[in-house]
Motif scaffolding. Structure first.
Motif, mmCIF file in Angstrom:
data_model
loop_
_atom_site.group_PDB
_atom_site.id
_atom_site.type_symbol
_atom_site.label_atom_id
_atom_site.label_comp_id
_atom_site.label_asym_id
_atom_site.label_seq_id
_atom_site.Cartn_x
_atom_site.Cartn_y
_atom_site.Cartn_z
ATOM 1 N N ARG A 47 0.834 -1.204 0.000
ATOM 2 C CA ARG A 47 0.000 0.000 0.000
ATOM 3 C C ARG A 47 0.864 1.249 0.000
ATOM 4 O O ARG A 47 1.896 1.313 0.667
ATOM 5 N N ALA A 48 0.401 2.237 -0.738
ATOM 6 C CA ALA A 48 1.144 3.492 -0.863
ATOM 7 C C ALA A 48 1.092 4.282 0.432
ATOM 8 O O ALA A 48 0.037 4.397 1.054
ATOM 9 N N GLY A 49 2.229 4.850 0.808
ATOM 10 C CA GLY A 49 2.271 5.732 1.956
ATOM 11 C C GLY A 49 1.785 7.126 1.599
ATOM 12 O O GLY A 49 1.192 7.810 2.411
ATOM 13 N N ARG A 68 7.243 15.610 -12.252
ATOM 14 C CA ARG A 68 8.218 14.814 -11.513
ATOM 15 C C ARG A 68 7.887 15.005 -10.041
ATOM 16 O O ARG A 68 7.852 16.135 -9.542
ATOM 17 N N ILE A 69 7.648 13.892 -9.331
ATOM 18 C CA ILE A 69 7.262 13.941 -7.922
ATOM 19 C C ILE A 69 8.336 13.226 -7.115
ATOM 20 O O ILE A 69 8.736 12.106 -7.453
ATOM 21 N N ILE A 70 8.786 13.874 -6.050
ATOM 22 C CA ILE A 70 9.854 13.330 -5.229
ATOM 23 C C ILE A 70 9.402 13.354 -3.770
ATOM 24 O O ILE A 70 8.926 14.375 -3.286
ATOM 25 N N ALA A 80 8.992 9.758 -8.880
ATOM 26 C CA ALA A 80 8.100 9.313 -9.954
ATOM 27 C C ALA A 80 8.077 10.392 -11.026
ATOM 28 O O ALA A 80 7.942 11.574 -10.724
ATOM 29 N N ARG A 81 8.259 9.981 -12.268
ATOM 30 C CA ARG A 81 8.149 10.906 -13.393
ATOM 31 C C ARG A 81 7.127 10.287 -14.335
ATOM 32 O O ARG A 81 7.253 9.141 -14.731
ATOM 33 N N GLY A 88 -2.639 11.169 -13.014
ATOM 34 C CA GLY A 88 -2.649 10.862 -11.583
ATOM 35 C C GLY A 88 -3.995 10.332 -11.139
ATOM 36 O O GLY A 88 -4.859 10.103 -11.965
ATOM 37 N N PRO A 89 -4.186 10.113 -9.874
ATOM 38 C CA PRO A 89 -3.243 10.384 -8.791
ATOM 39 C C PRO A 89 -2.038 9.441 -8.844
ATOM 40 O O PRO A 89 -2.103 8.372 -9.443
ATOM 41 N N PHE A 90 -0.955 9.864 -8.190
ATOM 42 C CA PHE A 90 0.291 9.125 -8.206
ATOM 43 C C PHE A 90 0.581 8.603 -6.802
ATOM 44 O O PHE A 90 0.244 9.245 -5.819
ATOM 45 N N ALA A 91 1.207 7.442 -6.723
ATOM 46 C CA ALA A 91 1.471 6.804 -5.438
ATOM 47 C C ALA A 91 2.975 6.608 -5.250
ATOM 48 O O ALA A 91 3.681 6.238 -6.191
#
Length: 137
Positions: A47-49, A68-70, A80-81, A88-91
């Protein structure tokens, strides 16, 4: 050693939740069922935090495509790029508790940063945090 076959009616109330959870788990998955003896059955999924949606702060339109999400916590970083058709949403940070700094970089927008994002550990998985990054031009 105790003979469990001598009194099946006394064993059934204790064993039935475990048997039913195993049977249900085979069919549909059993999600964190706690038994009277304190034992726990947990799912094997990760599961994503942190789950994050990226939006334009003016129009509220999805703006995650190409971002780009860091997420960083100490020396750990999950990046994540996304290109293509994903908005999204991005996990990120699957099954990893910690305090994170989350940064979103997107062409044409100012960099968005949120500090102190706390992902805590539960019995089986992490307690996920949902974020919305509202990007400004």
């Amino acid at each position: 050693m105790r003979n469990i076959f001598r009194s099946p009616t006394r064993l059934l109330p204790v064993a039935w939740p475990r048997i039913s959870c195993i049977l249900l788990g085979l069919l549909a998955g059993c999600d964190a069922y706690k038994f009277t003896d304190g034992s726990q059955v947990c799912t094997t999924e990760a599961r994503a935090g942190i789950t994050i949606s990226v939006r334009d702060s003016v129009t509220d339109a999805l703006a995650g495509r190409g971002s780009r999400i860091i997420a960083t916590s100490g020396s750990y970083a999950d990046t994540a790029r996304f290109s293509g058709n994903q908005d999204g949403p991005f996990a990120l940070v699957y099954e990893r508790a910690g305090t994170y700094v989350v940064t979103v970089e997107q062409t044409g927008y100012k960099t968005w940063t949120k500090s102190g994002v706390e992902v805590t550990k539960a019995v089986c998985h992490v307690n996920g945090v949902d974020l919305v990054a509202r990007l400004q031009h």
